[in-house]
Write an enzyme that holds these catalytic residues in place. Structure first.
Site, PDB file in Angstrom:
ATOM      1  CG  ASP A 143      -1.698   1.222   1.413  1.00 59.83           C
ATOM      2  OD1 ASP A 143      -2.405   1.599   0.469  1.00 59.83           O
ATOM      3  OD2 ASP A 143      -1.605   1.834   2.486  1.00 59.83           O
ATOM      4  CG  ASP A 157      -1.863   7.685   0.445  1.00 60.67           C
ATOM      5  OD1 ASP A 157      -0.761   8.091   0.048  1.00 60.67           O
ATOM      6  OD2 ASP A 157      -2.933   7.940  -0.139  1.00 60.67           O
ATOM      7  CG  ASP A 210      -1.909   2.179   6.410  1.00 56.00           C
ATOM      8  OD1 ASP A 210      -2.467   3.146   6.978  1.00 56.00           O
ATOM      9  OD2 ASP A 210      -2.036   1.965   5.200  1.00 56.00           O
TER      10      ASP A 210
END
Length: 225
Positions: free
Chosen positions: A13, A15, A176
């Site tokens: 991922d 961001d 995250d």
């Protein structure tokens, strides 16, 4: 001690995993809502809206500011303003998390192909990677406009598996937020949740990743490097 064996490729991922992009996103949201004579939410609140792509993020922002679900026209106007302002803030408002560049370099040096799988609008992804000096590490980049359905759907991860020619157990997905973990679980790939990201204000452990890490460089011993 390694937690994962036979990892032959990794996907990340963007961001909240590689990049602390919340300041730039927050600034663009604030400017967009201010233009609409709506209150700006600020960084702490905007950080809890990141992860499902710009349309969903702006819907959350508008719902908060209006106290109701936005109409389609309001949504279109807000998204257009966000895109305008984010083009100005994306690079200045984004920084790499600690140890990201060195860890990516170490993975590349071991011959492991690396991919980006993000819900961020595609036009913003490549310029951001370049400005942060990490574009060279990735041989596949999948943005939010490159698949019909975004994470938590596993479509983008299936594209990575096909592109790299690896089995699900050979691809490690690192994210995250619960979107990342749900997408990885749906695709049947091993996964790691980073605790320093956004994840709507919830601990990533609640999404039950295979492993949680507090620092990006802990990724190397996790795969036996």
């Amino acid at each position: 001690m390694a937690h994962f064996t036979d990892i032959r490729a990794l996907a990340f991922d963007l961001d909240g995993t590689l990049v602390d992009s919340a300041p730039g996103l927050s600034q663009a949201i604030d400017h967009a809502l201010s233009d609409l004579q709506l209150p700006p939410p600020g960084l702490a609140l905007a950080s809890t809206w990141i992860g499902n792509g710009a349309d969903v993020m702006m819907t959350r922002a508008l719902t908060w500011a209006l106290g109701r679900e936005p109409h389609a026209e309001e949504q279109r106007d807000a998204r257009a303003l966000f895109d305008k302002y984010y083009a100005q803030t994306v690079e200045a408002g984004s920084t790499l998390f600690p140890q990201v560049k060195a860890t990516l370099a170490a993975l590349q040096a071991k011959g492991l192909p690396l991919a980006i799988v993000t819900n961020k609008p595609t036009p913003f992804v490549a310029p951001l990677l370049k400005s942060l000096g990490i574009a060279e590490y990735f041989t596949q980049i999948i943005g939010g406009d490159d698949v019909i359905v975004k994470k938590p759907h596993p479509a983008a991860i299936f594209l990575v598996l096909g592109h790299f020619g690896v089995l699900p157990r050979q691809l490690l997905f690192v994210g995250d937020s619960r979107n990342d973990i749900l997408a990885a679980q749906a695709a049947g790939v091993p996964n790691i949740g980073m605790t320093f990201g956004y994840n709507y204000g919830e601990p990533i452990a609640t999404s039950l990743p295979d492993l949680t890490l507090d620092s990006f460089d802990e990724l190397l011993p996790a795969i036996g490097l």
